[in-house]
Design a protein around this motif. Structure first.
Motif, mmCIF file in Angstrom:
data_model
loop_
_atom_site.group_PDB
_atom_site.id
_atom_site.type_symbol
_atom_site.label_atom_id
_atom_site.label_comp_id
_atom_site.label_asym_id
_atom_site.label_seq_id
_atom_site.Cartn_x
_atom_site.Cartn_y
_atom_site.Cartn_z
ATOM 1 N N VAL A 253 5.434 11.253 -14.461
ATOM 2 C CA VAL A 253 6.399 10.844 -13.449
ATOM 3 C C VAL A 253 5.642 10.160 -12.309
ATOM 4 N N ARG B 232 1.706 8.708 -10.971
ATOM 5 C CA ARG B 232 0.334 8.385 -11.336
ATOM 6 C C ARG B 232 -0.562 8.853 -10.210
ATOM 7 N N TYR C 177 9.121 6.625 -5.329
ATOM 8 C CA TYR C 177 9.068 5.269 -5.897
ATOM 9 C C TYR C 177 9.653 4.214 -4.964
ATOM 10 N N VAL C 178 10.838 4.546 -4.462
ATOM 11 C CA VAL C 178 11.610 3.528 -3.743
ATOM 12 C C VAL C 178 10.834 2.975 -2.555
ATOM 13 N N THR C 179 10.108 3.859 -1.885
ATOM 14 C CA THR C 179 9.482 3.452 -0.627
ATOM 15 C C THR C 179 7.974 3.251 -0.744
ATOM 16 N N SER C 180 7.480 3.123 -1.983
ATOM 17 C CA SER C 180 6.048 2.837 -2.141
ATOM 18 C C SER C 180 5.885 1.539 -2.928
ATOM 19 N N PRO C 181 4.702 0.938 -2.890
ATOM 20 C CA PRO C 181 4.513 -0.355 -3.578
ATOM 21 C C PRO C 181 4.708 -0.234 -5.089
ATOM 22 N N ILE C 182 4.954 -1.365 -5.725
ATOM 23 C CA ILE C 182 5.343 -1.337 -7.133
ATOM 24 C C ILE C 182 4.146 -1.397 -8.082
ATOM 25 N N ARG D 189 -0.441 0.406 -4.622
ATOM 26 C CA ARG D 189 -0.371 1.840 -4.332
ATOM 27 C C ARG D 189 -1.697 2.368 -3.794
ATOM 28 N N ASP E 160 3.077 -5.222 -1.002
ATOM 29 C CA ASP E 160 3.541 -5.785 -2.272
ATOM 30 C C ASP E 160 3.173 -7.260 -2.382
ATOM 31 N N ILE F 242 0.530 -8.182 -5.660
ATOM 32 C CA ILE F 242 1.223 -8.481 -6.913
ATOM 33 C C ILE F 242 0.175 -8.921 -7.945
ATOM 34 N N PRO F 243 0.225 -8.341 -9.143
ATOM 35 C CA PRO F 243 -0.802 -8.683 -10.130
ATOM 36 C C PRO F 243 -0.795 -10.173 -10.485
#
Lengths: 439, 314
Positions: free
Chosen positions: B199, B201, B249-254, B259, B298, B302-303
């Motif tokens: 759930v 990482r 999740y909602v309020t952390s980077p994707i 992260r 973000d 971004i990758p």
């Protein structure tokens, strides 16, 4: 030896046990075959026969209609009834030559060759005449793929034997049961590229295959068997090239830009048949699998017979399927009825019961980032889908949406069950169509 | 054409994990520390838990009902917000604090921004900060039963050393603090479950704890004092914050890269607030501040798409 792989990807259950131990069996067509004129990307083939003509097995009945088109041959002997339209596996109407099968299977005379005696030009000519196309699903004509602009720069012939889609086992059975034909097909292609080495990439859930081929190739310097990590989409062209060679290519590049040619297992078998035996591509091996069938397995089928016939001849259903998928469950197309004819690119049919098929409603994105961590193209699928849903083409381009390979890994893992891949591929289609209009 | 089959876009199979299940896993993972709080602090903790959770669920339902929106309380996120808020309250807080906090978390921080997935700030933490600023004395009173004294964090702040507690007390959780933040072992147990279930990482919690530790070792005391560092790590809300709040999740980077940056910022901020600040709300403020930076993080993290920039060799 370390098993090679790429970053990202998913591990869906492989469900290969359903079909993997069933030997390849031939199933003959019924009284009527419907042979599609479009079994490849590019323009449909142009018919050469008319109503009332008698044809033989392997006879050329339609000629390539353009550069990336391919010849079409009859899979039965009998009388042409006419040209009829039918649905293709992708849901479009296609023109088909309808032939009444006389069940005699009289064939044209096949003109064979020895590997030592064929030169490059003749190899390409024979592949072209036989109508061989990429049999993994894309249907790119092989004679075009094998004649890149830079043949002297090709140093890697990559054999896509990963077979990473769940359920499908046709390549696995081919490699076990027809390994000599398969290797001979590779040697035929190697003859076209002077400095190329062939790398057969196989996922490590097929260790028996890897061992068998490694044993057969131990004296061959220019064919290497490469074990790959079992992971979807290991057989994606860019992922496979990267795993085996470390080279990277993006959506605007072709494998030959990085010195590679990629082809799948059955294409090599078709190439061997075409070049060595002189037999055109009118048959292929496919996997019939899923939880609804009396006799799942691997079958040698003829182009032009319908899904219904194969299923009837193998005992039919034991459960009513909710979905019939042409291809694998990750990238295949769902078809709405079974009268669809097989083409050279039909790699499998998966019949799934409603308990297995995902028909869930989607909810809002919670930004969990799972789509980002599995994306083999290193994109941000949730943002791309959002841009796509909002019609924001610039945003979609800014997030590099055109690099998406549509593997569906993002949709697979999404806990909100959003249709990410669907949104992204729709936006891609719109943008590509728009750009085409500009040119 | 006698029988027609379902048609849809690929993929035709999906992973079984759903948003609902994720919420259930997080609630399950909070059970050890919640149970510890209930056993250690007693009936008052139970009352606050019930009132706060009841409040978040009720206000989400009420808000959606009057605005004719689809009712979403079944997704479990309102329950989870209530639970997180409750375990962030001191047991001595009056009953209405839980209700008011629940209403603020749901209505102001979550629903006004569009509901689940749209809020930019962790609702439970947003509400906690609102309560601390508005009702400071209630929210910083950690007395319970016979105990009335300084929290370990306050002792560390004033004396630079723990005198009333030892490290074992901090680890087990027999110390003053909010209902669910005191027991390090119970929190780690739940966190291990979340990591095992994939759930969460490790990126966010580990980068918080590592950057915080580095900051404490550099600026916290005169020497490289491991005992002091462990006391810092085991006291206050840092464990609960790092494993359960910052990982929202909602309020952390994707992306994972984002992260890590997010975690480092939080760790450093907690360090600054604890060493140089006066407030006891360091962890909450640090996470909320970092929440505000997420769009920026973000953007820079971004990758890079696979294969951009052409071939690596050849």
């Amino acid at each position: 030896m370390k098993h090679l792989s790429f970053e990202g990807g998913i591990h869906p259950g492989d469900f290969k046990d359903i079909a993997k131990n069933h030997e390849i069996k031939e199933v003959l067509p019924g009284d009527i075959v419907l042979i599609p004129l479009s079994q490849h990307i590019g323009a449909p083939a142009i018919p050469l026969v008319e109503k009332g003509d008698e044809v033989l097995v392997g006879q050329l009945i339609a000629e390539a209609g353009g550069f990336v088109s391919a010849n079409v041959h009859s899979s039965v002997s009998g009388k042409v009834k006419g040209i009829k339209s039918s649905f293709s596996t992708t849901g479009f109407q296609v023109q088909c030559i309808e032939i009444e099968n006389n069940h005699l299977y009289e064939h044209v005379s096949f003109d064979s060759r020895l590997l030592e005696n064929v030169e490059k030009e003749e190899i390409l000519e024979r592949i072209k005449n036989a109508g061989v196309v990429g049999m993994g699903g894309a249907g790119f004509p092989s004679h075009v793929k094998l004649a890149p602009k830079n043949p002297e720069a090709i140093d890697c012939l990559i054999v896509n034997a990963a077979e990473c889609e769940p359920y499908i086992t046709a390549d696995y059975r081919c490699m076990l049961e027809a390994s000599d034909e398969f290797l001979l097909g590779i040697e035929v292609v190697l003859k076209l590229f002077d400095k190329a080495v062939a790398y057969i990439g196989i996922e490590d859930n097929k260790m028996d295959c890897i061992a068998l081929l490694q044993d057969k190739c131990k004296d061959k310097d220019n064919i290497k068997v490469i074990p790959l990590v079992t992971k979807y989409p290991q057989g994606g062209e860019r992922q496979l090239i990267h795993a085996i060679t470390g080279r990277k290519l993006n959506s605007s590049m072709l494998p030959n830009d990085v010195g590679c040619i990629v082809n799948n297992v059955e294409s090599f078998i078709a190439i061997k048949k075409a070049v060595i035996d002189g037999i055109p591509a009118y048959q292929r091996i496919l996997t019939l699998s899923g939880d609804c069938l009396q006799s799942p397995g691997n079958y040698l089928i003829s182009v032009g017979m319908t899904h219904q016939e194969l299923i009837d001849q193998t005992g039919g259903f034991v459960l009513t399927p909710s979905k019939i998928i042409s291809g694998g469950p990750m990238m295949g197309f769902s078809i709405f009825h079974l009268d669809t004819p097989f083409t050279k690119t039909s790699s499998s049919i998966v019949c799934l019961h409603e308990d297995v098929v995902s028909m869930c409603e989607s909810s809002v994105c919670i930004n969990c980032g799972r789509c980002v961590s599995v994306c083999p193209s290193k994109l941000v699928p949730s943002r791309l889908a959002k841009a796509a849903e909002n019609g924001d083409q610039q945003g979609f381009m800014d997030y590099h949406g055109l690099e998406c390979i549509e593997c569906g890994s993002c949709s697979y893992v999404c806990p909100a069950k959003k249709h990410l891949k669907q949104s992204i591929s729709n936006a891609k289609k719109q943008i590509i169509a728009k750009n085409r209009g500009k040119k | 054409m006698e029988h027609q089959y379902h048609i849809s876009s690929s993929p035709h199979i999906r992973d079984t994990l759903t948003t609902n299940k994720i919420m259930q896993y997080v609630i399950l993972a909070l059970l050890p520390t919640t149970l510890f709080g209930v056993v250690y602090f007693g009936l008052d903790a139970v009352i606050l838990l019930v009132l706060t959770i009841g409040s978040t669920v009720f206000f989400e339902y009420f808000y959606e009902k009057i605005l004719h929106l689809p009712i979403t309380i079944k997704d479990g996120s309102a329950f989870l917000t209530g639970l997180l808020l409750a375990i962030n309250l001191p047991v001595s807080a009056p009953w209405w604090i839980g209700i008011l906090g629940g209403a603020f978390a749901i209505v102001v921080v979550k629903m006004l921004f569009g509901g689940l997935g749209q809020n930019f700030m962790n609702p439970a933490l947003g509400a906690r900060c609102f309560l601390v600023i508005s009702f400071t004395s209630y929210m910083t009173d950690f007395s319970y039963d016979a105990f009335s004294g300084a929290t370990p964090l306050a002792e560390l702040k004033t004396d630079g050393i723990l005198s009333s507690f030892d490290l074992m007390d901090l680890f087990v959780g027999t110390i003053p603090g909010t209902i669910g933040e005191t027991s390090v072992i119970a929190i780690l147990l739940g966190a291990a479950f979340l990591v095992y279930k994939k759930v969460i990482r490790l990126t966010i919690p580990v980068s918080i704890l590592v950057s915080f530790s580095a900051f404490i070792l550099l600026f916290g005391s005169s020497s490289l004092d491991i005992h002091y560092l462990l006391c810092q790590l085991c006291s206050g809300g840092i464990m609960l914050g790092a494993w359960f709040m910052a990982t929202d999740y909602v309020t952390s980077p994707i992306s994972d890269q984002g992260r890590i940056i997010f975690g480092i910022i939080i760790g450093l901020l907690i360090g600054i607030f604890r060493i140089f600040g006066a407030s006891s709300e360091g962890v909450s403020y640090a996470i909320i501040f970092a929440n505000l930076l997420v769009p920026l993080i973000d953007k820079i993290s971004i990758p890079k798409p696979f294969g951009k920039g052409g071939p690596k060799n050849g």
